[in-house]
Design an enzyme around this catalytic site. Structure first.
Site, short mmCIF file in Angstrom:
data_model
loop_
_atom_site.label_atom_id
_atom_site.label_comp_id
_atom_site.label_asym_id
_atom_site.label_seq_id
_atom_site.Cartn_x
_atom_site.Cartn_y
_atom_site.Cartn_z
N GLU A 13 -62.85 -60.43 16.24
CA GLU A 13 -61.64 -59.89 16.88
C GLU A 13 -60.93 -58.95 15.91
O GLU A 13 -61.25 -58.92 14.71
CB GLU A 13 -60.70 -61.03 17.30
N ARG A 44 -49.25 -61.91 13.64
CA ARG A 44 -50.31 -62.94 13.60
C ARG A 44 -51.69 -62.32 13.73
O ARG A 44 -51.92 -61.46 14.59
CB ARG A 44 -50.10 -63.91 14.77
N HIS A 74 -46.86 -61.28 24.08
CA HIS A 74 -47.97 -62.24 24.06
C HIS A 74 -47.67 -63.47 23.21
O HIS A 74 -48.02 -64.58 23.57
CB HIS A 74 -49.19 -61.50 23.50
N ARG A 121 -53.54 -56.11 15.97
CA ARG A 121 -53.00 -55.78 17.29
C ARG A 121 -51.62 -55.13 17.26
O ARG A 121 -51.28 -54.41 18.19
CB ARG A 121 -53.04 -56.99 18.21
P1 FAD Z 1 -48.29 -74.49 24.64
O1 FAD Z 1 -49.76 -74.59 24.76
O2 FAD Z 1 -47.65 -73.34 25.32
O3 FAD Z 1 -47.66 -75.85 25.20
C1 FAD Z 1 -46.27 -75.96 25.35
C2 FAD Z 1 -46.01 -77.19 26.19
O4 FAD Z 1 -44.62 -77.50 26.19
C3 FAD Z 1 -46.40 -77.03 27.64
O5 FAD Z 1 -46.99 -78.23 28.04
C4 FAD Z 1 -45.05 -76.84 28.34
O6 FAD Z 1 -45.05 -77.22 29.69
C5 FAD Z 1 -44.19 -77.77 27.50
N1 FAD Z 1 -42.75 -77.50 27.57
C6 FAD Z 1 -42.10 -76.34 27.31
N2 FAD Z 1 -40.78 -76.50 27.48
C7 FAD Z 1 -40.58 -77.79 27.85
C8 FAD Z 1 -39.44 -78.56 28.19
N3 FAD Z 1 -38.20 -78.03 28.22
N4 FAD Z 1 -39.61 -79.86 28.50
C9 FAD Z 1 -40.84 -80.42 28.53
N5 FAD Z 1 -41.96 -79.72 28.24
C10 FAD Z 1 -41.83 -78.43 27.90
N6 FAD Z 1 -54.35 -68.16 20.37
C11 FAD Z 1 -55.47 -68.26 19.65
O7 FAD Z 1 -55.45 -68.76 18.52
N7 FAD Z 1 -56.67 -67.86 20.17
C12 FAD Z 1 -56.76 -67.30 21.42
O8 FAD Z 1 -57.84 -66.96 21.87
C13 FAD Z 1 -55.58 -67.15 22.19
N8 FAD Z 1 -55.62 -66.58 23.41
C14 FAD Z 1 -54.46 -66.54 24.15
C15 FAD Z 1 -54.52 -66.03 25.45
C16 FAD Z 1 -53.38 -66.04 26.25
C17 FAD Z 1 -53.44 -65.49 27.66
C18 FAD Z 1 -52.17 -66.57 25.74
C19 FAD Z 1 -50.93 -66.61 26.59
C20 FAD Z 1 -52.11 -67.05 24.45
C21 FAD Z 1 -53.25 -67.03 23.64
N9 FAD Z 1 -53.22 -67.53 22.33
C22 FAD Z 1 -54.38 -67.63 21.61
C23 FAD Z 1 -52.00 -68.15 21.80
C24 FAD Z 1 -52.13 -69.67 21.93
O9 FAD Z 1 -52.75 -69.99 23.16
C25 FAD Z 1 -50.79 -70.37 21.88
O10 FAD Z 1 -50.03 -69.87 20.81
C26 FAD Z 1 -50.98 -71.86 21.69
O11 FAD Z 1 -51.83 -72.36 22.69
C27 FAD Z 1 -49.65 -72.56 21.71
O12 FAD Z 1 -49.86 -73.94 21.76
P2 FAD Z 1 -48.61 -74.92 21.79
O13 FAD Z 1 -49.15 -76.29 21.92
O14 FAD Z 1 -47.72 -74.60 20.69
O15 FAD Z 1 -47.82 -74.48 23.13
C1 SIN Z 2 -57.37 -62.86 22.83
O1 SIN Z 2 -58.33 -63.48 23.27
O2 SIN Z 2 -57.29 -61.64 22.74
C2 SIN Z 2 -56.20 -63.63 22.38
C3 SIN Z 2 -56.42 -64.04 21.02
C4 SIN Z 2 -55.13 -64.47 20.40
O3 SIN Z 2 -54.06 -64.32 20.98
O4 SIN Z 2 -55.23 -64.95 19.27
#
Ligand code: FAD
Ligand code: SIN
Length: 520
Positions: free
Chosen positions: A116, A385, A350, A289
């Site tokens: 990537e 990032r 994002h 990015r």
């Molecule tokens: P999340 O997975 O967002 O979980 C947050 C949780 O908190 C959810 O369950 C939500 O419902 C809950 N929540 C929020 N507010 C409240 C509240 N008030 N009360 C109760 N529950 C609540 N990162 C990578 O490293 N590689 C990738 O390939 C990648 N691809 C991505 C593609 C997309 C489309 C997106 C959007 C992001 C991508 N990212 C990627 C970023 C990565 O997915 C996220 O940063 C990561 O998954 C965040 O994980 P988390 O557990 O911190 O939060």
């Molecule tokens: C992607 O697949 O382009 C998302 C990767 C990331 O947000 O780290």
């Protein structure tokens, strides 16, 4: 009232990983996970590209991954954090494999490593183009096997309970005792008292209308922590992903075309068909990015266009479809056959590089409150990032927080927590107030606080936000709590943090670009 040893707010990779680890270690202690939507709904579920982990030590090395992360972070990363996260990656991956997550393998049976933007080597472990979905599936499956985990979907955290709420507190240091939570099905507000609370509530993408994030990403945890008076930093570093699919009919963007597609060899072209990235950066489409997004923004300003294109037509199509079946299918459903057609794309908000400040154990400045994943600011990302470092960060920090809990007794002494007081409030009937202010907020952030910022736009933004803030606060004080009202209030708090920290930044770095600073 629920009493628990560990309260986890959020069921994405950060919350679930910590919950599984601590529940496995202490089968006699209780873990409550609350999550505001269905159990799997999260940013994690939509992650496409994968997790960056150094596995091929012939070509790759920890040193190279560290360097790539530092370059992307543009001088603002915490080097000790970067080293810890990169070096711990392989051990954390092993755990995910034990819990049943499957990742793609090459013809020799080794994990297939993708590439990537910003990465000097192939090091992205992936499950086709739905890596996050697979990780979420495996973690939820493991969490359900553990009897001491209670997972409560549709439970919305409203506010953290801290010294401010508690009369008979026995400590002067601000301490977290749990959270007030809305049970959305019963429409009641309960108190969850916990010895330790983990904020794992994800990002803020929805503050901008144009985002790759699902609707849960409203920055609730960051806003709650801010109201509880923790330190929040680096909020100006919003990462715009260069290639969200542009919906030519509706003019909206949201579905992500993974960075891994450019890693696979796709080209970016402007509306004249010109491949423009080599004009800007030697790494062309594989520059980090922040740079690719700023270049697209520049091309759009030059041509007056609304979007640019991603060209995959020259790629090995059977191999492409095998690696990116979901993207291929989504494009076809939108009448784009990527064998012959270019994909219209545009940058969209994002990822948040900043958040709740934590130390290397995931501790916030409030006693017994921890933060992990996208809502936290660890120092790993600095000003931008590196792709696929986010899932990795959540895996490593949930482990560090787990280790801290194993080595320290966090039990709080008996205190009385008052019930949530909503005397004098009424059920809100004016839903238009929420809808109107949300639309205004999102337009404000898109138009005034986007990829390229300026002093005058930021000043105007803070003035306009003040009006929205006052209207929303008044409405909040008079109304019975609903999730959408709390989300709006939280997004206003988060927008304030993004704008005020953007105004405070006097140097352009990574994903932050103020054209008035560049002029000086
Ligand atoms: P999340 O997975 O967002 O979980 C947050 C949780 O908190 C959810 O369950 C939500 O419902 C809950 N929540 C929020 N507010 C409240 C509240 N008030 N009360 C109760 N529950 C609540 N990162 C990578 O490293 N590689 C990738 O390939 C990648 N691809 C991505 C593609 C997309 C489309 C997106 C959007 C992001 C991508 N990212 C990627 C970023 C990565 O997915 C996220 O940063 C990561 O998954 C965040 O994980 P988390 O557990 O911190 O939060
Ligand atoms: C992607 O697949 O382009 C998302 C990767 C990331 O947000 O780290």
């Amino acid at each position: 009232m629920i009493n628990t040893n560990y309260l986890v707010i959020g069921s994405g990779i950060a919350g679930l990983t910590f919950a599984v680890k601590i529940a496995e270690k202490y089968p006699d202690r209780s873990v409550v996970i609350i999550t505001k939507s269905t159990e799997e709904e999260s940013n994690t579920k939509y992650a496409q590209g994968g997790v960056s982990i150094v596995l091929d030590h012939d070509k790759d090395s920890f040193k190279k991954h560290i360097e790539d992360t530092l370059i992307a972070g543009d001088g603002l990363c915490n080097e000790a954090v970067v080293e810890m996260v990169v070096k711990e990656g392989p051990a954390r991956l092993k755990e995910l494999l034990i819990w049943g997550a499957n990742f793609d393998k090459d013809s020799h049976g080794n994990l297939d490593l993708g590439k990537e933007g910003g990465h000097s080597e192939n090091r992205i472990v992936h499950h086709k183009d739905i890596t996050g979905y697979e990780i979420e599936r495996a973690l939820l499956e493991r969490a359900h096997q553990l009897e001491n985990i209670r997972l409560l979907p549709h439970f919305f955290a409203i506010d953290l309970i801290t010294n401010h709420h508690v009369k008979d507190k026995n400590t002067a240091t601000n301490t977290c005792y749990g959270a007030y939570v809305l049970d959305q099905k019963k429409n009641t507000i309960i108190t969850i008292k916990s010895d330790s609370t983990l904020l794992a509530s994800g990002g803020v993408g929805r503050v901008y209308g144009h985002t790759t994030n699902p609707i849960i990403a409203t920055g609730d945890g960051i806003a709650m922590a801010y109201r509880a008076k923790t330190k929040i930093s680096d909020m100006e570093f919003i990462q715009f992903h260069p290639t969200a699919m542009y919906d030519v009919r509706g003019g909206r963007s949201s579905f992500l075309i993974s960075e891994a597609v450019r890693g696979f060899g796709a080209y970016l072209r402007n509306e004249k068909g010109h491949r423009f990235m080599p004009d800007y950066d030697d790494r062309a489409e594989l520059a980090s990015r922040d740079i690719v997004s700023q270049c697209i923004d520049n091309e759009l300003k030059k041509t007056g266009g609304t979007h640019v294109f991603l060209d995959c037509t020259h790629l090995d199509m059977p191999a492409f479809i095998a690696h990116f079946p979901n993207i291929y299918k989504h494009c076809l459903e939108n009448h784009i056959n990527i064998e012959t057609d270019f994909i219209p794309v545009v940058p969209a908000s994002h990822y948040l590089c900043g958040g709740v400040d934590v130390d290397m154990h995931g501790k916030t400045s409030i006693t017994n409150l921890f933060a992990c994943g996208e809502c936290s600011r660890t120092g790993l990302h600095g000003a931008n990032r590196l792709a696929s470092n986010s899932l990795l960060e959540a895996m490593v920090y949930s482990h560090e927080i787990y280790k801290y809990h194993c080595n320290n007794d966090l039990t709080t002494q008996a205190i009385t927590i008052p019930n949530w007081n909503d005397e004098g409030t009424i059920i809100p009937e004016e839903h238009i107030v929420i809808k109107h202010n949300l639309e205004e907020l999102q337009a404000l952030m898109r138009d005034y606080v986007g990829i390229v910022r300026s002093d005058s736009r930021l000043k105007a933004a803070i003035k306009r936000l003040d009006l929205i803030y006052n209207e929303v606060e008044d409405f909040y004080k008079q109304s019975k709590i609903t999730a959408s009202l709390c989300e709006l209030r939280n997004m206003v708090n988060v927008a304030h943090l993004i704008i005020s920290q953007s105004i405070a930044r006097k140097e352009n770095k990574g994903g932050f670009y103020n054209k008035d600073i560049a002029k000086n």
